[in-house]
Design an enzyme around this catalytic site. Structure first.
Site, PDB file in Angstrom:
ATOM      1  CE1 TYR A  37      -0.728   8.445   4.356  1.00  0.00           C
ATOM      2  CE2 TYR A  37       1.433   9.491   4.415  1.00  0.00           C
ATOM      3  CZ  TYR A  37       0.150   9.352   4.920  1.00  0.00           C
ATOM      4  OH  TYR A  37      -0.248  10.114   5.991  1.00  0.00           O
ATOM      5  CB  THR A  69      -6.507   7.554   1.428  1.00  0.00           C
ATOM      6  OG1 THR A  69      -6.426   6.486   2.362  1.00  0.00           O
ATOM      7  CG2 THR A  69      -7.877   8.193   1.484  1.00  0.00           C
ATOM      8  CG  ASP A 112      -5.830   0.056   3.410  1.00  0.00           C
ATOM      9  OD1 ASP A 112      -5.864  -1.057   3.961  1.00  0.00           O
ATOM     10  OD2 ASP A 112      -4.944   0.909   3.638  1.00  0.00           O
ATOM     11  CG  HIS A 142      -4.707  10.326   2.656  1.00  0.00           C
ATOM     12  ND1 HIS A 142      -5.790  10.224   3.507  1.00  0.00           N
ATOM     13  CD2 HIS A 142      -3.832   9.355   3.046  1.00  0.00           C
ATOM     14  CE1 HIS A 142      -5.586   9.221   4.361  1.00  0.00           C
ATOM     15  NE2 HIS A 142      -4.398   8.688   4.105  1.00  0.00           N
ATOM     16  CD  GLU A 191      -6.520   4.388   4.540  1.00  0.00           C
ATOM     17  OE1 GLU A 191      -5.821   3.596   3.867  1.00  0.00           O
ATOM     18  OE2 GLU A 191      -6.065   5.132   5.425  1.00  0.00           O
ATOM     19  NE  ARG A 198       3.747  13.737  11.032  1.00  0.00           N
ATOM     20  CZ  ARG A 198       3.123  12.768  10.361  1.00  0.00           C
ATOM     21  NH1 ARG A 198       2.852  11.625  10.939  1.00  0.00           N
ATOM     22  NH2 ARG A 198       2.791  12.936   9.100  1.00  0.00           N
ATOM     23  CD  GLU A 238      -5.585   2.731  -0.238  1.00  0.00           C
ATOM     24  OE1 GLU A 238      -4.730   2.104  -0.905  1.00  0.00           O
ATOM     25  OE2 GLU A 238      -5.496   2.909   0.996  1.00  0.00           O
ATOM     26  CG  ASP A 268      -2.068   0.981   1.085  1.00  0.00           C
ATOM     27  OD1 ASP A 268      -2.422   1.332  -0.052  1.00  0.00           O
ATOM     28  OD2 ASP A 268      -2.615   1.405   2.121  1.00  0.00           O
ATOM     29  CD  GLN A 279      -3.664   4.389  10.665  1.00  0.00           C
ATOM     30  OE1 GLN A 279      -4.885   4.392  10.505  1.00  0.00           O
ATOM     31  NE2 GLN A 279      -2.847   4.978   9.821  1.00  0.00           N
TER      32      GLN A 279
HETATM   33 MN    MN Z   1      -4.264   2.733   2.724  1.00  0.00          MN
END
Ligand code: MN
Length: 415
Positions: free
Chosen positions: A126, A347, A230, A131, A196, A140, A198, A124, A237
């Protein structure tokens, strides 16, 4: 451009046009799995078509298609799979119905779809900057996009054993969760179930261990695409993901749509991706239009019978890193890929709030619950909720759809 013959009536809004011809594995209640091609409300039974001699080499192709996965067919390579596609197009565009048409075409709406490939490995990525920035802002706030993000198509190795086909229910997972403001985790069912949105590609050709796939050859290794959900448990998480990334918050299930859209079918929808700044390192630099303009949507319904609410509309063209770049990066260290491997995009969020590809972003961490059409509201998914994802590309009368991937959340087991 060839048009459909009148003998085969295809609903005008069908995802499965003559230009699409996606592959899947199905049975018709007899449990006898075989390969097929979706066309309108029908499926061309490829085993029966092979038996009839449509592709030549009857016994060879019959054996290839009388299987519960497409792996062996895909492994024949694009020269062969492309020839099969051409034969099917010719067969469908002949002026009048062939004598065996009723024998070879099955009612798609009564067929039962199976997982189309045996997935050896699942990765997977990113690759949506929107996203990654949104999630970064929540997790953060002072440092949303990490410094490596614009240099590396970030990804992780997911779990292949729990990839399931559309329609498979998903059980709410238990796990370690750190309650807000505390420093000791509890063991509890996830309260932050999410989807998610995707797109994934299916590897169509083995590569050799130790030999990177160059970015401008990468698409030779991509057989086709499918929709990918996903599923994610955000509370699990959040507690586990530092230092090594996603694990039990992700690996309990990932759902795919049953039809693999061949990469050739998406040619008319190629578009340039977003400008990459800074310029990527040379091994990631690709020429020409690298992205695909495919419209995406997510609907949620509270239970099977409830009205659906479209909660997101996005597009694969927003992806910052292209599939070719993902694959070049994945193999640049010598890692090999195998036929049937799945590589998901990450995502796919767009720039506007209505285009975010997860509940985490749509409800902004649960702070702004979404209103559904039945009057209820959602920060995350409830038991009985059904998530439906759709994808479709359209241009100048050509339509290539992906169908749907859906799944219902089941309540957790008692522990
Ligand atoms: Mn994902």
């Amino acid at each position: 451009m060839r048009t459909l013959s009148s003998w085969l009536s295809i609903p005008p809004d069908s995802d499965f046009s003559l230009y699409n011809l996606p592959y899947g594995i199905f049975h018709t209640g007899d449990g006898r799995a075989r390969a097929g091609i979706a066309i309108g409300d029908r499926i061309l039974d490829l085993e029966a078509a092979a038996e009839s001699g449509l592709f030549g080499k009857r016994r060879f192709f019959r054996k290839i298609f009388a299987q519960n996965t497409l792996n062996e067919f895909i492994a024949l390579g694009k020269p062969v799979t492309g020839r099969i596609r051409k034969k099917v197009q010719d067969w469908l565009t002949q002026p009048s119905a062939p004598a065996n048409a009723e024998h070879l075409l099955v009612n798609r709406l009564s067929a039962h779809m199976l997982l189309p490939v045996r997935v050896g490995n699942y990765t997977d990525f990113y690759s949506s900057i929107e996203h990654a920035t949104n999630v970064g802002k929540m997790f953060r706030p002072d440092n949303p996009l990490l410094p490596n993000w614009r240099w590396i198509p970030v990804g992780y190795h997911g779990r292949a054993s729990s990839v399931v086909v559309s329609g498979t229910p998903v059980r709410r997972p238990w796990g370690q969760i750190l309650p807000a403001g505390q420093d000791t985790p509890v063991f509890a069912p996830s309260r932050q179930m999410d989807f998610e949105l995707e797109m994934a590609f299916v590897i169509g050709k083995d590569s050799a261990l130790g030999e990177p796939i160059p970015v401008d050859k990468a698409e030779e290794y991509i057989f086709g695409l499918l929709l990918f959900n996903d599923w994610s448990a955000r509370d699990i998480q959040r507690w586990e993901y530092v230092p090594l990334g996603p694990f039990l918050g992700k690996n309990f299930a990932s759902s795919v749509s049953p039809w693999i859209v061949p990469l050739e079918a998406l040619k008319p929808f190629r578009v340039k991706g977003p400008k990459q700044n800074p310029a990527p390192l040379p091994y990631l630099q690709a020429r020409g239009a690298q992205n695909y303009d495919v419209m995406l949507e997510v609907a949620v319904s509270a239970g099977e019978k409830s009205v659906q609410t479209i909660v997101s509309r996005s597009n694969t063209k927003y992806l910052y890193w292209s599939m070719a770049q993902q694959l070049a990066h994945h193999t640049v260290n010598g890692c090999n890929v195998c036929v049937g491997d799945l590589m998901a995009s990450g995502t796919i969020s767009g720039p506007d709030t209505g285009s975010y590809g997860s509940m985490l972003e749509l409800s902004w961490g649960g702070k702004e619950p979404l209103r559904l059409n039945d009057g209820s509201s959602r920060a995350f998914l409830e038991n009985g909720d059904k998530v439906i994802m759709r994808a479709r590309a359209e241009r100048e009368g050509i339509r290539v759809g992906f169908g749907e991937v859906d799944g219902v959340i089941l309540p957790e087991t008692n522990r």
